[in-house]
Design a protein around this motif. Sequence first.
Motif, PDB file in Angstrom:
ATOM      1  N   THR A 284       0.803  -1.215   0.000  1.00 57.45           N
ATOM      2  CA  THR A 284       0.000   0.000   0.000  1.00 57.45           C
ATOM      3  C   THR A 284       0.846   1.279   0.000  1.00 57.45           C
ATOM      4  OG1 THR A 284      -1.725  -1.192   1.185  1.00 57.45           O
ATOM      5  CG2 THR A 284      -1.806   1.196   1.315  1.00 57.45           C
ATOM      6  N   HIS A 285       1.989   1.251   0.655  1.00 56.42           N
ATOM      7  CA  HIS A 285       2.727   2.497   0.856  1.00 56.42           C
ATOM      8  C   HIS A 285       4.018   2.566   0.030  1.00 56.42           C
ATOM      9  CE1 HIS A 285       0.102   1.714   4.341  1.00 56.42           C
ATOM     10  NE2 HIS A 285      -0.178   2.999   4.200  1.00 56.42           N
TER      11      HIS A 285
ATOM     12  N   VAL B  86       7.509   4.167  -4.391  1.00 56.74           N
ATOM     13  CA  VAL B  86       8.961   4.280  -4.622  1.00 56.74           C
ATOM     14  C   VAL B  86       9.483   3.041  -5.342  1.00 56.74           C
ATOM     15  CG1 VAL B  86       9.401   5.931  -2.770  1.00 56.74           C
ATOM     16  CG2 VAL B  86       9.651   3.473  -2.308  1.00 56.74           C
ATOM     17  N   HIS B  87       8.814   1.893  -5.156  1.00 50.63           N
ATOM     18  CA  HIS B  87       9.247   0.697  -5.886  1.00 50.63           C
ATOM     19  C   HIS B  87       8.944   0.854  -7.379  1.00 50.63           C
ATOM     20  CE1 HIS B  87       9.033  -1.756  -1.903  1.00 50.63           C
ATOM     21  NE2 HIS B  87      10.096  -0.985  -1.985  1.00 50.63           N
ATOM     22  N   ASP B  88       7.847   1.515  -7.697  1.00 50.22           N
ATOM     23  CA  ASP B  88       7.569   1.819  -9.113  1.00 50.22           C
ATOM     24  C   ASP B  88       8.656   2.739  -9.672  1.00 50.22           C
ATOM     25  OD1 ASP B  88       5.860   2.164 -11.562  1.00 50.22           O
ATOM     26  OD2 ASP B  88       5.860   4.225 -10.822  1.00 50.22           O
TER      27      ASP B  88
ATOM     28  N   ASP C 106       3.727  -3.656   8.770  1.00 47.96           N
ATOM     29  CA  ASP C 106       3.915  -2.204   8.779  1.00 47.96           C
ATOM     30  C   ASP C 106       5.383  -1.789   8.872  1.00 47.96           C
ATOM     31  OD1 ASP C 106       4.349  -2.560  11.509  1.00 47.96           O
ATOM     32  OD2 ASP C 106       2.378  -1.750  12.096  1.00 47.96           O
ATOM     33  N   CYS C 107       6.282  -2.772   8.791  1.00 49.65           N
ATOM     34  CA  CYS C 107       7.724  -2.497   8.694  1.00 49.65           C
ATOM     35  C   CYS C 107       8.315  -3.505   7.711  1.00 49.65           C
ATOM     36  CB  CYS C 107       8.419  -2.688  10.047  1.00 49.65           C
ATOM     37  SG  CYS C 107       7.976  -1.467  11.301  1.00 49.65           S
TER      38      CYS C 107
ATOM     39  N   THR D  52       8.652   1.855   7.016  1.00 49.54           N
ATOM     40  CA  THR D  52       7.957   1.795   8.306  1.00 49.54           C
ATOM     41  C   THR D  52       6.785   2.765   8.286  1.00 49.54           C
ATOM     42  OG1 THR D  52       8.114   1.970  10.703  1.00 49.54           O
ATOM     43  CG2 THR D  52       9.408   3.561   9.453  1.00 49.54           C
ATOM     44  N   LEU D  53       5.751   2.428   9.056  1.00 48.28           N
ATOM     45  CA  LEU D  53       4.624   3.345   9.237  1.00 48.28           C
ATOM     46  C   LEU D  53       4.670   3.919  10.646  1.00 48.28           C
ATOM     47  CD1 LEU D  53       1.872   1.338   7.340  1.00 48.28           C
ATOM     48  CD2 LEU D  53       3.460   3.064   6.478  1.00 48.28           C
TER      49      LEU D  53
END
Length: 358
Positions: free
Chosen positions: A183-184, A188-190, A217-218, A236-237
């Motif tokens: 989700t997060h 940046v991976h794209d 979440d990490c 990390t969130l």
Amino acid sequence: MPDMRVHEVAILGAGIGAKHMDGLLANRDRFHVATVCDLDAERAGELATRGENCAAVTDLDAVLADPALDLVAICLPPRLHTPIAIRALEAGKHVVCEKPFALSLRDADRMIAVANAAERTLTPVFQYRYGLGFRQLLHLINVGLAGDPLVATLETHWNRGEDYYAIPWRGTWAGEGGGCILTHAIHVHDMLTCAFGPIASVSADLATRVNPIEVDDCAALSLRHASGALATSSVTLGAAEETSRLKFCFANVTAESGLEVYHPAEAPWTFTARIPARQADIDAALAMVAPEKESFAGFYADLGREFAGEAARGVSTKDGRQSIELVTALYRAAKMAQSVAMPLDASADGYDGWAPED
Ligand SMILES: NC(=O)c1ccc[n+]([C@@H]2O[C@H](COP(=O)([O-])OP(=O)(O)OC[C@H]3O[C@@H](n4cnc5c(N)ncnc54)[C@H](O)[C@@H]3O)[C@@H](O)[C@H]2O)c1
């Protein structure tokens, strides 16, 4: 076939749908938001008032049946992306689909097959790509000044707490479909695959350490690209100060983003020549890249160009599938505590999804 019409758009879902409204309004010459649809009538109504001659509705079936609409922007919870995208494509609409593109490679492949059969565009949302600093990096790569990719470090250090997880679908396998790597960090991976090309293998450690949720979440991730370049990604969130950061070392230049959490592609980036005497060449190339619309405005400007048959950088179904392929490989690598090779086809373990069985 170029299509110069102003496209009549329905935004489905009025949460992040508000950012789509901004992006579409910034491209009025190409798009008109005719409808906002949300089960929550008040939310739909509020967003529709930001548009021009824009209706607020709650009935998604009626939107899909409306022949006046030719593009839908799916901004719905993740579980609805595949079924609604398929229904919209089969109803003859072009589709913009929020991330995550799908919750399995099988679903991604089904969506792509339906889009191809219907001869409609299916465009995954990767608005983070649209920023001057990142375009400058891609330009240095394209003109051959960057040299071979060596290593990259990525940070998605965000902060999510109780208020974020108050929305019931979030934080669950059934609703969100995955955690911070789905989700997060997907953005940046794209960007990483845009800069460094296809990924050949991954290793992953995942943990749930910030919130009492089902999903990760990490994350500490290690990626090897087909080119031989290496990347590490830290997610990390639970960061006190929210930042995103990308640093790319190429043979001839090191490029580093700023820390802007939701707009890391935007300037200012730093570009430092490895051989100082070549800095002037790098700077001259950077100066050739003109500013353009950024974030969602840039995303929709690009889609408008694609529809019109003009030169567009275009986010494609291939990019959407690739993002889900990476997530599939990462969850598999974490589960098996071993490196997983990519690409993944229909025979791959995890092709049907990565969620734990119960
Ligand atoms: N690109 C980005 O940077 C970005 C940022 C945030 C969220 N997202 C993605 O956007 C999607 C939505 O996230 P959100 O944060 O806006 O969620 P949200 O829950 O705030 O909004 C979703 C909306 O969809 C509506 N909805 C649900 N089912 C519906 C239905 N059947 N018919 C009509 N409306 C319906 C809900 O009432 C809600 O208002 C998610 O997939 C999320 O991952 C992307």
